[in-house]
Design an enzyme around this catalytic site. Structure first.
Site, mmCIF file in Angstrom:
data_model
loop_
_atom_site.group_PDB
_atom_site.id
_atom_site.type_symbol
_atom_site.label_atom_id
_atom_site.label_comp_id
_atom_site.label_asym_id
_atom_site.label_seq_id
_atom_site.Cartn_x
_atom_site.Cartn_y
_atom_site.Cartn_z
ATOM 1 N N SER A 190 0.952 -1.105 0.089
ATOM 2 C CA SER A 190 0.100 -0.066 -0.205
ATOM 3 C C SER A 190 0.847 1.287 0.009
ATOM 4 C CB SER A 190 -0.777 -0.144 1.285
ATOM 5 O OG SER A 190 -1.438 1.082 1.232
ATOM 6 N N TYR A 203 -2.044 -1.151 10.655
ATOM 7 C CA TYR A 203 -2.195 -1.721 9.219
ATOM 8 C C TYR A 203 -0.678 -1.024 8.456
ATOM 9 C CZ TYR A 203 -3.933 -1.374 4.253
ATOM 10 O OH TYR A 203 -3.978 -1.485 3.012
HETATM 11 P P1 NAD Z 1 -11.659 -5.784 0.107
HETATM 12 O O1 NAD Z 1 -12.248 -5.690 1.380
HETATM 13 O O2 NAD Z 1 -12.591 -6.099 -1.167
HETATM 14 O O3 NAD Z 1 -10.623 -7.251 0.046
HETATM 15 C C1 NAD Z 1 -9.839 -7.638 1.213
HETATM 16 C C2 NAD Z 1 -10.253 -8.951 1.261
HETATM 17 O O4 NAD Z 1 -9.631 -9.648 2.317
HETATM 18 C C3 NAD Z 1 -11.632 -9.507 1.731
HETATM 19 O O5 NAD Z 1 -12.512 -9.702 0.569
HETATM 20 C C4 NAD Z 1 -11.407 -10.664 2.319
HETATM 21 O O6 NAD Z 1 -12.073 -11.837 1.754
HETATM 22 C C5 NAD Z 1 -10.184 -10.749 2.616
HETATM 23 N N1 NAD Z 1 -9.828 -11.145 4.142
HETATM 24 C C6 NAD Z 1 -9.692 -10.334 5.132
HETATM 25 N N2 NAD Z 1 -9.528 -10.957 6.182
HETATM 26 C C7 NAD Z 1 -9.428 -12.251 5.754
HETATM 27 C C8 NAD Z 1 -9.209 -13.312 6.742
HETATM 28 N N3 NAD Z 1 -8.995 -13.656 7.877
HETATM 29 N N4 NAD Z 1 -9.228 -14.682 5.990
HETATM 30 C C9 NAD Z 1 -9.640 -14.730 4.640
HETATM 31 N N5 NAD Z 1 -9.768 -13.571 3.817
HETATM 32 C C10 NAD Z 1 -9.654 -12.423 4.354
HETATM 33 O O7 NAD Z 1 -10.646 -4.663 0.086
HETATM 34 P P2 NAD Z 1 -9.367 -4.141 -0.910
HETATM 35 O O8 NAD Z 1 -9.227 -2.700 -0.675
HETATM 36 O O9 NAD Z 1 -9.571 -4.889 -2.245
HETATM 37 O O10 NAD Z 1 -8.157 -4.967 -0.447
HETATM 38 C C11 NAD Z 1 -7.153 -5.896 -0.969
HETATM 39 C C12 NAD Z 1 -5.918 -5.627 -0.719
HETATM 40 O O11 NAD Z 1 -5.497 -4.079 -1.133
HETATM 41 C C13 NAD Z 1 -5.663 -5.501 0.873
HETATM 42 O O12 NAD Z 1 -4.441 -6.022 1.256
HETATM 43 C C14 NAD Z 1 -5.602 -4.003 1.244
HETATM 44 O O13 NAD Z 1 -4.739 -3.668 2.387
HETATM 45 C C15 NAD Z 1 -4.906 -3.402 -0.056
HETATM 46 N N6 NAD Z 1 -5.024 -1.968 -0.118
HETATM 47 C C16 NAD Z 1 -6.183 -1.516 -0.307
HETATM 48 C C17 NAD Z 1 -6.293 -0.042 -0.599
HETATM 49 C C18 NAD Z 1 -7.570 0.755 -0.785
HETATM 50 O O14 NAD Z 1 -7.581 1.719 -0.649
HETATM 51 N N7 NAD Z 1 -8.787 0.018 -0.848
HETATM 52 C C19 NAD Z 1 -5.008 0.617 -0.520
HETATM 53 C C20 NAD Z 1 -3.995 -0.163 -0.591
HETATM 54 C C21 NAD Z 1 -3.793 -1.190 -0.308
#
Ligand code: NAD
Ligand code: MG
Length: 298
Positions: A190, A203
């Site tokens: 991130s 985080y």
């Molecule tokens: P999202 O909620 O759609 O995806 C995160 C997923 O993590 C969930 O759908 C869930 O299935 C999975 N998850 C969480 N805890 C879990 C567990 N204990 N067991 C199994 N699955 C689990 O959100 P997203 O934003 O698409 O996140 C995906 C990645 O992107 C993450 O690593 C997040 O940190 C990273 N990220 C997101 C952003 C943002 O702004 N959305 C920015 C930087 C990084």
């Protein structure tokens, strides 16, 4: 002769600004919690055979960034296994239908990645169903804001570490013995690794760790022909954000601080993962590809 008419998307206006209400929902967020809806490329991603015959395991592939990556991988010719929490079955079913519509096999593997034994089982299940794995996308993540370290519950700190770091370690350790040369591992870090928000101490710590893990492992596995890289998203409109990912007051302006002036959509992340998964990036090793709407990274 008239010049060929070419139209370009302006990245500023390609998607409208996301201006959600201050509503919060419990974890894990679901796509049905998102208003406005997010774009995973269902109506736009066009594949060109760049991952033909590949087999991918994507954690958190039910929603958000992982869902967009799953759709893109399938349309590029890969079979895909999705890991997600049982409460997200409906989201996973939607993405599975997209994968199958692309003519590919989909394995659905619900469970809790904080559990080491489940990580092992998930890898075995994916290998059994797809006939192997040659792409691992460690993308599942937990992000819950807390503005005061004296109020940050020990359980939350532990869960964030377990979800974002330990699961990546357990899955990678279980998968590596099965990876043929030419395989790729892609970890989701991130912009928080470089510009940590004061309300995301736990985080942001994990996201910096994911970068270091990726670079160290890249050096270790490169001689075997296995490439490890990472993607660093900026603010992307996914269920992570309204499910306690941000203080509610910040949601209406989510993503406005970027030079593009808007949040990104999951569909805008998928090409970065396709690039790093495919052989065309063969000399890219230990890199973190920033997809941040212009927020600077080192
Ligand atoms: P999202 O909620 O759609 O995806 C995160 C997923 O993590 C969930 O759908 C869930 O299935 C999975 N998850 C969480 N805890 C879990 C567990 N204990 N067991 C199994 N699955 C689990 O959100 P997203 O934003 O698409 O996140 C995906 C990645 O992107 C993450 O690593 C997040 O940190 C990273 N990220 C997101 C952003 C943002 O702004 N959305 C920015 C930087 C990084
Ligand atoms: Mg989800």
């Amino acid at each position: 002769m008239s010049p060929t008419q070419i139209t370009f998307d302006n990245p500023v206006t390609r998607y409208p600004k996301v201006e959600p209400a201050e509503d919060q929902v419990p974890e894990p967020g679901r796509e049905s919690d998102l208003e406005p809806k997010a774009d995973h490329g269902e109506d736009s991603y066009v594949g060109s055979g760049r991952l033909e015959g590949r087999k991918a395991l994507i954690t958190g592939g039910d929603s958000g960034i992982g869902a967009a990556v799953a759709i893109a991988f399938a349309r590029e010719g890969a079979d895909v296994a999705l890991v997600y929490l049982p409460a997200e079955q409906e989201d996973a079913n939607h993405i599975a239908a997209q994968i199958e519509k692309a003519g590919r096999t989909c394995a659905l593997i619900p469970g809790d990645l904080k559990d080491r034994a489940f990580c092992q089982v998930a890898v075995e299940h994916a290998i059994d169903t797809l006939g192997g794995i040659d792409i691992l996308v460690n993308n599942a993540g937990k992000q819950v804001f807390c503005e005061d370290i004296t109020l940050l519950p020990d359980e939350q700190f532990d869960d964030t570490m377990r979800t974002n770091i330990y699961a990546m370690f357990y899955l990678t350790k279980a998968v590596v013995p099965h990876l043929p040369a030419g395989s790729t591992i892609i970890n989701t870090t991130s912009v928080q690794a470089y510009l940590p928000g004061s309300q995301l101490v736990d985080y942001a710590t994990t996201k910096a760790a994911i970068n270091a893990f990726s670079k160290a492992l890249a050096g270790q596995l490169a001689p075997k022909g296995i490439r490890v890289n990472a993607v660093a998203p900026g603010p992307i409109w996914t269920p992570l954000q309204p499910s306690e990912g941000q203080p509610p007051a910040k949601l209406p302006k989510f993503g406005e601080q970027t030079p593009l002036g808007r949040a990104g959509q999951p569909a805008e992340l998928a090409p970065a993962y396709v690039f790093l998964a495919s052989p065309e990036s063969s000399y890219v090793v230990g890199e973190t590809l920033a997809v941040t709407g212009g927020m600077p990274t080192p």
